[in-house]
Design a protein around this motif. Sequence first.
Motif, PDB file in Angstrom:
ATOM      1  N   ARG A  12       0.849  -1.198   0.000  1.00  0.00           N
ATOM      2  CA  ARG A  12       0.000   0.000   0.000  1.00  0.00           C
ATOM      3  C   ARG A  12       0.880   1.242   0.000  1.00  0.00           C
ATOM      4  O   ARG A  12       1.978   1.237   0.550  1.00  0.00           O
ATOM      5  CB  ARG A  12      -0.896   0.013   1.236  1.00  0.00           C
ATOM      6  CG  ARG A  12      -1.949  -1.074   1.218  1.00  0.00           C
ATOM      7  CD  ARG A  12      -2.807  -1.020   2.502  1.00  0.00           C
ATOM      8  NE  ARG A  12      -3.856  -1.997   2.479  1.00  0.00           N
ATOM      9  CZ  ARG A  12      -3.736  -3.267   2.851  1.00  0.00           C
ATOM     10  NH1 ARG A  12      -2.571  -3.703   3.289  1.00  0.00           N
ATOM     11  NH2 ARG A  12      -4.755  -4.095   2.792  1.00  0.00           N
ATOM     12  N   LYS A  14       0.744   5.884  -0.984  1.00  0.00           N
ATOM     13  CA  LYS A  14      -0.007   7.096  -1.311  1.00  0.00           C
ATOM     14  C   LYS A  14       0.607   7.709  -2.567  1.00  0.00           C
ATOM     15  O   LYS A  14       1.820   7.692  -2.748  1.00  0.00           O
ATOM     16  CB  LYS A  14       0.055   8.096  -0.155  1.00  0.00           C
ATOM     17  CG  LYS A  14      -0.635   7.580   1.083  1.00  0.00           C
ATOM     18  CD  LYS A  14      -0.600   8.606   2.190  1.00  0.00           C
ATOM     19  CE  LYS A  14      -1.312   8.029   3.425  1.00  0.00           C
ATOM     20  NZ  LYS A  14      -1.344   8.988   4.512  1.00  0.00           N
ATOM     21  N   TYR A  48      -6.709   1.294  -7.390  1.00  0.00           N
ATOM     22  CA  TYR A  48      -6.866   2.647  -6.854  1.00  0.00           C
ATOM     23  C   TYR A  48      -8.258   3.143  -7.232  1.00  0.00           C
ATOM     24  O   TYR A  48      -8.963   2.499  -8.008  1.00  0.00           O
ATOM     25  CB  TYR A  48      -5.777   3.592  -7.380  1.00  0.00           C
ATOM     26  CG  TYR A  48      -5.723   3.713  -8.890  1.00  0.00           C
ATOM     27  CD1 TYR A  48      -6.457   4.697  -9.554  1.00  0.00           C
ATOM     28  CD2 TYR A  48      -4.935   2.859  -9.647  1.00  0.00           C
ATOM     29  CE1 TYR A  48      -6.408   4.814 -10.926  1.00  0.00           C
ATOM     30  CE2 TYR A  48      -4.887   2.972 -11.017  1.00  0.00           C
ATOM     31  CZ  TYR A  48      -5.619   3.945 -11.665  1.00  0.00           C
ATOM     32  OH  TYR A  48      -5.574   4.053 -13.032  1.00  0.00           O
ATOM     33  N   CYS A  54      -4.734   7.085  -2.367  1.00  0.00           N
ATOM     34  CA  CYS A  54      -3.987   5.869  -2.019  1.00  0.00           C
ATOM     35  C   CYS A  54      -4.097   4.844  -3.140  1.00  0.00           C
ATOM     36  O   CYS A  54      -4.962   4.924  -3.998  1.00  0.00           O
ATOM     37  CB  CYS A  54      -4.542   5.252  -0.743  1.00  0.00           C
ATOM     38  SG  CYS A  54      -4.446   6.328   0.686  1.00  0.00           S
TER      39      CYS A  54
END
Length: 111
Positions: A12, A14, A48, A54
């Motif tokens: 994960r 950003k 996404y 994110c």
Amino acid sequence: MATQHTYRVIVRGKWDGLTPQSRAGLLADVDHHGLAHMQFTPEGALAYDRALHCFSYRFVIVSDAADGEEMAAALAEDKAERALKAAGLGFRELRSTVTDMDTMKINHKSR
């Protein structure tokens, strides 16, 4: 030969510093990266949404069991970084969750 384990890794992160062109490209392709397209693959599956805050990458990593989950996470994060950089996409704060599929306990319901 060392024992190989199969790991499912979710990386994960950003989005960071996206250019107007990269934002437009991601938004144009967003329908191919939503919930319906989430799967674990050796090359990684990027997911996404339209908010472009994110993202997640899902990988299947096969490596030596002795190297453990830490190595699987490092390999997946490296793959994600290389793919994102090759696509010219800015990112930050990568973190991983690893599941060792060979040691996963399956509970069967009794009848």
